[in-house]
Design an enzyme around this catalytic site. Structure first.
Site, PDB file in Angstrom:
ATOM      1  N   MET A   1       0.748  -1.410  -0.053  1.00 10.22           N
ATOM      2  CA  MET A   1      -0.211  -0.104   0.191  1.00 10.22           C
ATOM      3  C   MET A   1       0.802   1.214   0.066  1.00 10.22           C
ATOM      4  SD  MET A   1      -3.421  -1.141   2.106  1.00 10.22           S
ATOM      5  CE  MET A   1      -2.872  -0.610   3.732  1.00 10.22           C
TER       6      MET A   1
ATOM      7  N   HIS B   1       9.387  -3.355   3.598  1.00  9.84           N
ATOM      8  CA  HIS B   1       8.852  -3.559   2.070  1.00  9.84           C
ATOM      9  C   HIS B   1       9.961  -3.867   1.122  1.00  9.84           C
ATOM     10  CE1 HIS B   1       5.610  -0.620   3.383  1.00  9.84           C
ATOM     11  NE2 HIS B   1       4.767  -1.763   3.178  1.00  9.84           N
TER      12      HIS B   1
HETATM   13  P1  AMP Z   1       1.660  -2.914   3.431  1.00 12.70           P
HETATM   14  O1  AMP Z   1       1.974  -1.884   2.669  1.00 12.70           O
HETATM   15  O2  AMP Z   1       1.305  -2.529   5.011  1.00 12.70           O
HETATM   16  O3  AMP Z   1       0.011  -3.500   3.113  1.00 12.70           O
HETATM   17  O4  AMP Z   1       2.593  -4.261   3.319  1.00 12.70           O
HETATM   18  C1  AMP Z   1       2.715  -4.760   2.122  1.00 12.70           C
HETATM   19  C2  AMP Z   1       3.639  -6.006   2.351  1.00 12.70           C
HETATM   20  O5  AMP Z   1       4.773  -5.557   3.064  1.00 12.70           O
HETATM   21  C3  AMP Z   1       2.688  -6.821   3.111  1.00 12.70           C
HETATM   22  O6  AMP Z   1       2.938  -8.412   2.634  1.00 12.70           O
HETATM   23  C4  AMP Z   1       3.147  -6.931   4.602  1.00 12.70           C
HETATM   24  O7  AMP Z   1       3.366  -7.894   5.429  1.00 12.70           O
HETATM   25  C5  AMP Z   1       4.868  -6.476   4.491  1.00 12.70           C
HETATM   26  N1  AMP Z   1       5.375  -5.847   5.395  1.00 12.70           N
HETATM   27  C6  AMP Z   1       4.956  -4.539   6.263  1.00 12.70           C
HETATM   28  N2  AMP Z   1       5.836  -4.417   7.228  1.00 12.70           N
HETATM   29  C7  AMP Z   1       6.884  -5.346   7.016  1.00 12.70           C
HETATM   30  C8  AMP Z   1       8.163  -5.496   7.683  1.00 12.70           C
HETATM   31  N3  AMP Z   1       8.364  -4.823   8.806  1.00 12.70           N
HETATM   32  N4  AMP Z   1       8.843  -6.491   7.621  1.00 12.70           N
HETATM   33  C9  AMP Z   1       8.620  -7.355   6.528  1.00 12.70           C
HETATM   34  N5  AMP Z   1       7.113  -7.148   5.698  1.00 12.70           N
HETATM   35  C10 AMP Z   1       6.625  -6.090   5.904  1.00 12.70           C
END
Ligand code: AMP
Length: 283
Positions: free
Chosen positions: A34, A41
């Site tokens: 997102m 990410h």
């Molecule tokens: P989001 O933008 O929050 O929807 O996250 C996108 C992807 O990044 C999802 O698969 C999350 O699980 C992953 N993600 C978010 N924060 C972390 C983190 N600290 N370490 C590893 N992956 C992450």
């Protein structure tokens, strides 16, 4: 300014590029996000490159996974900054569709899941959430038709839901989980950490500290229920408003009583002021 990485904003552009790579015999991966990208990410991008030759990162703040009153309107966004970070990590393509590309007039489909989506963790507090996630992830993955898709263990229940979704709908994209990346003090990186005040940020790592302590105690033979009660009370004393802090079976998210019900995963969601933080850890 140096040239940005290529950006696709429509399904047809996205497909054309990926089809070209597949014709060249290259393996492709998609990393759905997102935006407001941080090193968590970007570590998914690095994981993607360990499994694929070409990596696409999608940036889409999906309205259907937010309930009224949640932070859709204020969710952080920085496309220019994100593209610069993705370039440093050699990303081949960013996919940034707008809402009308994803949900055109007349759109009326939603994927409703049971199983891991009803594990009584996130779903207890955000009942709308996984229908929105399942629908948008199915769309992104069907749009891209990459060989693999990478998701973070940070959103552990989401990873379980997405894995099941691919099995249930016979979507051949392979789901790969990638470990949680943390700040130096242990706080799991999250776009929502930007909401924390300085004072809150100083306390935020307590979630990881409590999960870590509970995991160590359980490994050392302490009763799971006691370890989880301690974690909850320590978080509450530390100023958190706890939604849940629970031990579950790491594979099917079933409730557990003893170490032998494992492999175990400890999962937590808690509010610090107006910010909801989630985290989890293996035992
Ligand atoms: P989001 O933008 O929050 O929807 O996250 C996108 C992807 O990044 C999802 O698969 C999350 O699980 C992953 N993600 C978010 N924060 C972390 C983190 N600290 N370490 C590893 N992956 C992450």
């Amino acid at each position: 300014m140096k040239k940005s990485i290529p950006v696709a904003s429509s399904v047809s552009e996205l497909r054309a590029r990926i089809r070209r790579w597949h014709k060249q015999g290259l393996k492709t991966a998609i990393v759905p996000t997102m935006g407001a990208l941080h090193n968590g990410h970007l570590s998914l991008v690095d994981t993607a490159f360990r499994h694929a030759d070409r990596v696409v990162v999608s940036i889409f703040v999906n309205p259907t996974q937010f309930a009224a009153g949640e932070d859709l309107a204020t969710y952080p966004s920085d496309d220019a900054g994100d593209l610069a970070k993705l370039k440093l990590h050699k990303t081949n393509l960013a996919y940034i569709p707008d809402v009308t590309e994803m949900y055109p007039d007349g759109f009326c489909t939603s994927i409703e899941m049971k199983g891991p989506a009803l594990a009584k963790l996130e779903d207890r507090f955000r009942p709308h959430f996984f229908d929105g996630v399942a629908t948008v992830v199915a769309k992104l993955i069907i749009q891209a038709q990459c060989n693999i898709a990478i998701f973070g263990e940070k959103d552990y229940q989401q990873l379980a839901v997405v894995t099941r979704l691919m099995q249930d709908l016979n979507i051949p994209t392979q789901i790969i989980g990638s470990e949680t990346i943390r700040e130096i003090d242990g706080l799991a990186m999250s776009s929502r950490n930007a909401y924390l005040s300085q004072k809150e940020r100083a306390r935020a790592a307590l979630i990881h500290e409590c999960l870590d302590e509970a995991a160590k105690n359980i490994r050392a033979g302490k009763k799971i229920s006691n370890a989880m009660r301690n974690a909850r009370s320590k978080l509450t004393k530390g100023g958190f408003n706890v939604d849940y802090v629970e031990a579950r079976n790491a594979e099917n998210l079933a409730k557990v009583k003893i170490l032998e019900d494992g492999p175990l995963r400890l999962l937590c969601a808690a509010w610090l002021g107006n910010t909801r933080l989630i985290d989890n850890i293996a035992v």
